[in-house]
Motif scaffolding. Structure first.
Motif, PDB file in Angstrom:
ATOM      1  N   GLU A 175      12.935  53.453   4.220  1.00  0.00           N
ATOM      2  CA  GLU A 175      13.586  52.996   2.686  1.00  0.00           C
ATOM      3  C   GLU A 175      12.925  51.908   2.078  1.00  0.00           C
ATOM      4  N   CYS A 176      12.072  51.155   2.749  1.00  0.00           N
ATOM      5  CA  CYS A 176      11.260  49.777   2.401  1.00  0.00           C
ATOM      6  C   CYS A 176       9.969  50.832   1.574  1.00  0.00           C
ATOM      7  N   ARG A 177       9.668  51.674   2.198  1.00  0.00           N
ATOM      8  CA  ARG A 177       8.413  52.627   1.868  1.00  0.00           C
ATOM      9  C   ARG A 177       8.701  53.105   0.421  1.00  0.00           C
ATOM     10  N   ALA A 178       9.906  53.953   0.429  1.00  0.00           N
ATOM     11  CA  ALA A 178      10.173  54.566  -0.711  1.00  0.00           C
ATOM     12  C   ALA A 178      10.435  53.521  -2.016  1.00  0.00           C
ATOM     13  N   ASP A 179      11.036  52.167  -1.626  1.00  0.00           N
ATOM     14  CA  ASP A 179      11.123  51.403  -2.602  1.00  0.00           C
ATOM     15  C   ASP A 179       9.936  50.657  -3.132  1.00  0.00           C
ATOM     16  N   LEU A 180       8.867  50.655  -2.094  1.00  0.00           N
ATOM     17  CA  LEU A 180       7.564  50.077  -2.527  1.00  0.00           C
ATOM     18  C   LEU A 180       6.816  51.129  -3.464  1.00  0.00           C
ATOM     19  N   LEU A 181       6.986  52.311  -3.003  1.00  0.00           N
ATOM     20  CA  LEU A 181       6.253  53.460  -3.723  1.00  0.00           C
ATOM     21  C   LEU A 181       6.794  53.405  -5.228  1.00  0.00           C
ATOM     22  N   HIS A 182       8.104  53.082  -5.282  1.00  0.00           N
ATOM     23  CA  HIS A 182       8.730  53.265  -6.601  1.00  0.00           C
ATOM     24  C   HIS A 182       8.101  52.103  -7.312  1.00  0.00           C
ATOM     25  N   VAL A 194       4.049  60.494  -3.912  1.00  0.00           N
ATOM     26  CA  VAL A 194       3.393  60.621  -2.667  1.00  0.00           C
ATOM     27  C   VAL A 194       4.185  61.259  -1.225  1.00  0.00           C
ATOM     28  N   ALA A 195       3.645  62.098  -0.809  1.00  0.00           N
ATOM     29  CA  ALA A 195       4.312  62.975   0.356  1.00  0.00           C
ATOM     30  C   ALA A 195       4.790  62.122   1.314  1.00  0.00           C
ATOM     31  N   ALA A 196       5.744  62.359   2.077  1.00  0.00           N
ATOM     32  CA  ALA A 196       6.256  61.545   3.064  1.00  0.00           C
ATOM     33  C   ALA A 196       5.135  61.617   4.361  1.00  0.00           C
ATOM     34  N   SER A 197       4.091  62.311   4.491  1.00  0.00           N
ATOM     35  CA  SER A 197       2.937  62.721   5.471  1.00  0.00           C
ATOM     36  C   SER A 197       1.951  61.828   5.054  1.00  0.00           C
ATOM     37  N   THR A 198       1.682  61.205   3.724  1.00  0.00           N
ATOM     38  CA  THR A 198       0.694  60.568   3.385  1.00  0.00           C
ATOM     39  C   THR A 198       0.956  59.032   4.046  1.00  0.00           C
ATOM     40  N   TYR A 252       0.273  37.233  -9.005  1.00  0.00           N
ATOM     41  CA  TYR A 252       0.941  36.725  -7.783  1.00  0.00           C
ATOM     42  C   TYR A 252       2.331  36.990  -7.821  1.00  0.00           C
ATOM     43  N   ASP A 253       2.890  37.557  -6.690  1.00  0.00           N
ATOM     44  CA  ASP A 253       4.235  37.653  -6.751  1.00  0.00           C
ATOM     45  C   ASP A 253       4.839  37.902  -5.327  1.00  0.00           C
ATOM     46  N   ASP A 254       5.419  37.178  -4.869  1.00  0.00           N
ATOM     47  CA  ASP A 254       5.604  36.698  -3.498  1.00  0.00           C
ATOM     48  C   ASP A 254       6.496  37.712  -3.075  1.00  0.00           C
ATOM     49  N   ALA A 255       7.765  38.165  -3.845  1.00  0.00           N
ATOM     50  CA  ALA A 255       8.620  39.307  -3.507  1.00  0.00           C
ATOM     51  C   ALA A 255       8.010  40.521  -3.384  1.00  0.00           C
ATOM     52  N   LEU A 256       7.026  40.754  -4.258  1.00  0.00           N
ATOM     53  CA  LEU A 256       6.140  42.263  -4.013  1.00  0.00           C
ATOM     54  C   LEU A 256       5.351  41.832  -2.795  1.00  0.00           C
ATOM     55  N   ALA A 257       4.797  40.882  -2.422  1.00  0.00           N
ATOM     56  CA  ALA A 257       3.921  40.670  -1.337  1.00  0.00           C
ATOM     57  C   ALA A 257       4.881  41.312  -0.054  1.00  0.00           C
ATOM     58  N   HIS A 258       6.097  40.657  -0.002  1.00  0.00           N
ATOM     59  CA  HIS A 258       7.197  41.094   1.139  1.00  0.00           C
ATOM     60  C   HIS A 258       7.209  42.828   1.163  1.00  0.00           C
ATOM     61  N   LYS A 259       7.288  43.168  -0.083  1.00  0.00           N
ATOM     62  CA  LYS A 259       7.718  44.669   0.052  1.00  0.00           C
ATOM     63  C   LYS A 259       6.503  45.423   0.355  1.00  0.00           C
ATOM     64  N   ILE A 260       5.276  44.943   0.177  1.00  0.00           N
ATOM     65  CA  ILE A 260       4.103  45.686   0.611  1.00  0.00           C
ATOM     66  C   ILE A 260       4.112  45.594   2.296  1.00  0.00           C
ATOM     67  N   GLU A 261       4.218  44.376   2.613  1.00  0.00           N
ATOM     68  CA  GLU A 261       4.309  44.204   4.164  1.00  0.00           C
ATOM     69  C   GLU A 261       5.363  45.048   4.724  1.00  0.00           C
ATOM     70  N   ALA A 262       6.272  45.372   4.150  1.00  0.00           N
ATOM     71  CA  ALA A 262       7.252  46.217   4.834  1.00  0.00           C
ATOM     72  C   ALA A 262       7.143  47.780   4.498  1.00  0.00           C
ATOM     73  N   GLY A 263       6.696  48.013   3.377  1.00  0.00           N
ATOM     74  CA  GLY A 263       6.844  49.363   2.996  1.00  0.00           C
ATOM     75  C   GLY A 263       5.293  50.308   3.225  1.00  0.00           C
ATOM     76  N   ALA A 264       4.254  49.540   3.391  1.00  0.00           N
ATOM     77  CA  ALA A 264       3.127  50.024   3.813  1.00  0.00           C
ATOM     78  C   ALA A 264       3.102  50.439   5.147  1.00  0.00           C
ATOM     79  N   ASP A 265       2.141  51.479   5.387  1.00  0.00           N
ATOM     80  CA  ASP A 265       2.068  51.892   6.817  1.00  0.00           C
ATOM     81  C   ASP A 265       0.940  51.058   7.519  1.00  0.00           C
ATOM     82  N   MET A 266      -0.221  50.879   6.790  1.00  0.00           N
ATOM     83  CA  MET A 266      -1.312  50.220   7.122  1.00  0.00           C
ATOM     84  C   MET A 266      -1.729  48.985   6.285  1.00  0.00           C
ATOM     85  N   PHE A 267      -2.411  47.914   6.755  1.00  0.00           N
ATOM     86  CA  PHE A 267      -2.496  46.818   5.971  1.00  0.00           C
ATOM     87  C   PHE A 267      -4.107  46.350   6.016  1.00  0.00           C
ATOM     88  N   LEU A 268      -4.775  46.469   4.997  1.00  0.00           N
ATOM     89  CA  LEU A 268      -6.169  46.245   5.120  1.00  0.00           C
ATOM     90  C   LEU A 268      -6.759  44.858   4.626  1.00  0.00           C
TER      91      LEU A 268
END
Ligand code: ADP
Length: 486
Positions: A281-288, A295-299, A362-378
């Motif tokens: 759900e976090c991933r869908a929210d982030l992509l939105h 973006v496909a669920a398998s990507t 700079y956006d703290d709330a969005l930073a949290h959403k990325i941490e939760a919604g991404a699969d990998m962090f670079l």
């Protein structure tokens, strides 16, 4: 023991980077260990909204002398929070500004005076409000405290027993000013020599701090070693080698009250290692949030949250951008900073609509959403003293892909598919090909859902809370206080 923190940033009052997180989180943990902690911070424009009600002055007017004039500084009592006493140094003509260090594209021209005044004001204020056993100062902005203490204030009977610990959060920022700064801040000219504050004909704040502090710390064990080498020492490596016996690496903790996917208020759903369902759900929210709904669920989704500074290694990302866009992967980036990197991310997103998206701010709330919604962090950093985002990523089951430097090397262990051990993917050389190879290993591993879950859970099980580092700092303070008394 009483410890005074003097710093230029502190969460929640004023933040540009990880320094603020450390100065915000460490003091309450020291209080829990039974210490008394006072934090001094400049009263910037952005601190003002945090002071509720009528301002209470702990000191109304402290005189700070300069060559031909004086400035008069107040100390506003910020009260106690979590047992920590906060004081704000009020000098509106120097601190009541939009930014902490400078507006877009450059530093304020009077930064030597601003932080020189701050350091001296902290010393003077403690004489009225309580001299600690140990001053804990941070980076170049407060590195004048040990210099003042051991020179101009050396004979002061109230201050001369106090010890100083200086923490290097980033050796790349040193506070370099012209030689005339010596006179401007009323230091004797014999201070301006190579064994003291002079460095390539600059008055170098950080260098002076390295010379005059009792103990030096930095924010990971690896970085403590690295800065003693020419590659990472930013031309201070010989000074640091000279002080190797007093240099410690203490890894930063993170604040799991703010960064935990089980409780994080910024997320569309919560999740735990036992029940990972909410992460979808976090991933869908982030992509939105990034307009990448298709973006496909398998990507796999790669997340980036960073200051866009040369240090962070985005020139490598630029070199592999075209190749990465050809692979089955989506990228979301959040950051701001140097115009070349802002432009790179904007352009990359423009040419790859639907797969790559960037938000330049700079956006703290969005930073949290990325941490939760991404699969990998670079994090392909050229150097990284500690790094916080890879530690947050571990907790959020977002697998870090990092360059093996500083705190990134200390906190991330390479995934071993055969044994099911490890927490992420690392590359060593500062080379685009090495970065791409690490990302490819991660993309490969992502194909095996069961193994990937194991990898996520390995990271989520790691604990980098402040308890352990707070104990290590407390041991350093004890050591410094002992040395000063004996
Ligand atoms: P540094 O101190 O070098 O910037 P760290 O990884 O130690 O790097 O700390 C960075 C902190 O700043 C993290 O808490 C990170 O989430 C935050 N941060 C950096 N850039 C942004 C941004 N554009 N929006 C939100 N948070 C950011």
């Amino acid at each position: 023991m009483h410890i005074v923190f003097a710093a230029s940033e502190c969460v929640p009052f004023a933040k540009t980077g990880g320094l603020a997180d450390v100065v915000g989180a460490l003091p309450p943990h020291l209080v829990k260990l039974g210490h008394e902690v006072t934090v001094y911070l400049p009263l910037y424009a952005r601190v003002r909204p945090h002071i509720k009600g009528e301002w209470k002055y702990a000191a109304r007017s402290i005189t700070i002398p300069f060559t031909y004039y004086n400035r008069f500084v107040g100390v506003v009592d910020g009260g106690k929070r979590d047992g920590v006493q906060y004081y704000f140094v009020d000098c509106p003509e120097l601190f009541d500004r939009q930014e902490l260090y400078g507006i877009r594209g450059g530093d304020y021209p009077d930064n030597a005076e601003r932080f020189g005044l701050f350091c001296r004001a902290v010393l003077e204020a403690t004489k009225l409000l309580g001299v600690p056993q140990v001053f804990h100062v941070h980076d170049w902005q407060t590195a004048l405290i040990p210099i003042y203490l051991r020179t101009v204030y050396a004979a002061d009977p109230m201050l001369n027993h106090a010890g100083v610990v200086l923490t290097i959060h980033n050796a790349g920022y040193q506070g370099k000013f012209p030689p005339s700064t010596t006179e401007q801040l009323l230091f004797p000219w014999d201070l301006f020599t190579l064994d003291k504050v002079e460095q390539f004909n600059d008055f170098n704040f950080l260098k002076g701090g390295l010379v005059y502090s009792d103990v030096l710390t930095t924010v990971s064990r690896k970085y403590a070693e690295e800065i003693q080498t020419a590659e990472f020492g930013e031309r201070l490596d010989s000074v640091l080698r000279g002080r190797a016996a007093d240099l410690r690496g203490i890894l930063n903790g993170v604040d799991y009250a703010q960064w935990d996917p089980a409780t994080d208020g910024n997320l569309a759903a919560h999740y735990t290692p036992e029940n990972l369902a909410g992460k979808q759900e976090c991933r869908a929210d982030l992509l939105h949030a990034f307009g990448l709904e298709k973006v496909a669920a398998s990507t796999p989704v790669i997340g980036i949250v960073s200051r866009f500074a040369t240090q962070k290694g985005f020139d490598l990302v630029e070199q592999i951008a075209a190749k990465l866009s050809d692979r089955d992967v989506a990228v979301v980036a959040l950051g701001s900073g140097e115009p070349v990197y802002e432009k790179f991310f904007r352009d990359w997103a423009f040419w790859n609509k639907g797969n790559v998206a960037a938000q330049i701010r700079y956006d703290d709330a969005l930073a949290h959403k990325i941490e939760a919604g991404a699969d990998m962090f670079l994090m392909p950093s050229k150097y990284e003293p500690c790094g916080l985002n890879q530690i947050y990523s571990l907790k959020y089951g977002t697998v870090p892909v990092v360059r093996a430097t500083g705190g990134l090397d200390d906190t991330i262990e390479e995934w071993n598919a055969e044994q099911g051990t490890g927490t992420g993917f690392k590359f060593y050389g500062y080379e685009a090909a090495d970065l791409l190879a690490a990302i490819d290993r991660a993309l490969d591993a992502f194909q095996n859902k069961k193994a990937w879950k194991r990898l996520m859970r390995n990271g989520m099980a790691r604990n980098y809370s402040w308890e352990q580092p707070a104990r290590e700092y407390a041991a350093v303070y004890e050591e410094v206080a002992r040395r000063r008394v004996s």
